[in-house]
Scaffold this motif. Structure first.
Motif: not given
Length: 479
Positions: A335, A444, A458
């Protein structure tokens, strides 16, 4: 000490490494007696928390700066290491001190040490006096109508503002009395700063700290001037944008007492004498939050190890795997906002406050790790690791503290970076492997395929980990 020598004054410095607005030092200057200024590195007294690596680095350079400033004023900095009660007692006897002066501290173990020194001085006919120097509103002076401490910040700060204006700061003494000496004209012997081995060596990880910070009183004054000339008027919005210089960065200087909150408060008054912008009021409230944290620690000396809200003793923290904890510490969670913050912390010893909240929330809520793991990591890596603010803020994020963040507030790092770093200036500075992604994809990167090569996937899903956290918090709420 030669029996014919005049009695001396002993000033014991701690988290007040400055000449400006230093009440203990000003009092010593007014007495005019031979002066001993000592800093004691005390990691041996019961309950005293040893410094972390980043604060040791800062302390070394701050003491170097202070020693030069004292010498320029005609004095000298003496360094000794060991249990402070023993060091101060022995030094007072060695130098024939009639007076021992210091500025007050507010942690439980430190207060016990100070009380012990004061009792010993009284028993041996020495004057011992302490002064208010590092908090504008001492904990016992701000009380609810019922006479107890405040547990919520807003009424605490309102009570502070409704009281007397913080006192005016004291100017630094132009000259200080010369050090006391023995019959041979020698001042007391002290340690060489290098012998304390405060600086990292193998490896030396401090390069980023050295290029980011100027520890010491001069550095503190420069930070204040830069803040007043720039971010102060737009602090309310600028403080939330990690990619710009929107904050004061005064926190490590306050941590070591290189500048006093009184000096900062009145500098704001002087710069904005009539109608201060609302943003300046927001900054003042951040000074107030620091004061509130110190009241919490004063009332709860085990704030770094014990839940402020005891019901959290039943909370089902999940021990993260070694790989998960290392990924968080090293900035490889997948992240970007969390990772950029953790890498900024490692490189510079500091992290933007908005990002601190996101990084802390990820650890204690998305990973359900005990907040004490994060508090300990920040204690070791932050140059502004503060005995009150560090645990109080971690408990605030975890929900276990005073005036805590609601259990359902779980910072979404993607939403946070899109909102506060829309142009990805901050992300690109600390995550160069993502520099090829556009301003949308960079938030993202797992959706960008090969463009994000070298950046980790992630380590946990946001929807799933959020649901787990909410369920765990609800079980605690339901008893």
């Amino acid at each position: 000490m030669d029996s014919g020598s005049p009695s001396s004054t002993l000033v014991w410095l701690r988290d007040d490494l400055r000449l400006d607005d230093n009440p203990a030092l000003s009092e010593a200057a007014s007495l005019g007696q031979p002066l001993i200024v000592v800093y004691v590195l005390d990691e041996d007294s019961p309950g005293v928390r040893p410094l972390g690596g980043a604060t040791k680095w800062w302390l070394h350079h701050s003491l170097t700066d202070l020693a030069a400033a004292l010498e320029a004023a005609g004095s000298r900095l003496l360094l000794r290491r060991g249990p402070a009660t023993d060091i101060i007692r022995d030094l007072a006897l060695e130098t024939g001190a009639s007076t021992v002066l210091w500025n007050r501290r507010y942690g439980g173990p430190e207060r016990r040490v100070d009380a012990g020194v004061k009792d010993w001085a009284a028993e041996h006919g020495l004057k011992a006096a302490s002064f208010q120097a590092n908090l504008m509103f001492e904990p016992w002076t701000v009380r609810t109508g019922a006479g107890g401490p405040y547990k919520v910040f807003t009424p605490f700060w309102r009570a502070c503002l409704d009281g007397s204006e913080p006192r005016l700061p004291l100017d630094a003494p132009e000259r200080l009395p010369a050090p006391s000496t023995d019959a041979g004209g020698r001042p007391p012997a002290g340690d060489a700063l290098d012998s304390w081995r405060l600086l990292p060596r193998r490896p030396d990880w401090s390069g980023g700290l050295a290029t980011t910070w100027q520890p010491g009183e001069a550095g503190a004054w420069q930070r204040l001037a830069d803040f007043l000339d720039g971010p102060a008027e737009d602090y309310g919005t600028g403080r939330d944008v990690p990619g710009v210089e929107g904050t004061s960065r005064l926190s490590p200087h306050l941590r070591f007492g290189e500048i006093s909150p009184f000096r900062i408060w009145h500098a704001l008054r002087e710069r904005f004498p009539h109608s201060a912008p609302a943003d300046v009021g927001i900054f003042r409230s951040e000074l107030g939050w620091r004061e509130f944290c110190w009241q919490l620690l004063y009332e709860n000396p085990q704030l770094a190890t014990r839940n402020y809200r005891p019901e959290f003793d039943r909370f089902a923290w999940q021990a993260p795997s070694n790989a998960e904890l290392a990924a968080w510490q090293q900035g490889r969670t997948g992240y970007p906002l969390v990772d950029a913050g953790m890498r900024q912390l490692w490189q510079t010893g500091w992290m933007h406050n908005r990002v601190r909240m996101a990084a802390a929330s990820f650890l204690v809520k998305n990973l359900l790790a005990d907040w004490r793991l994060g508090e300990a990591w920040f204690w070791d890596t932050l140059v502004d690791a503060d005995a009150a603010s560090n645990p109080a803020n971690w408990q605030w994020v975890a929900g276990s503290g005073a005036d805590a963040s609601p259990y359902f507030r779980i910072f979404n790092p993607v939403t946070q970076s899109r909102k506060f770093d829309a142009g990805a200036r901050y992300l690109r500075e600390y995550l160069p492997e993502l520099s090829g992604l556009d301003d949308k994809a960079i938030h993202e990167p797992w959706k960008a395929g090969g463009l994000a090569a070298g950046y980790p996937e992630p380590i946990v899903g946001l929807p799933e980990s959020r649901a787990r956290a909410l369920e765990t918090y609800q079980r605690l709420k339901d008893g």
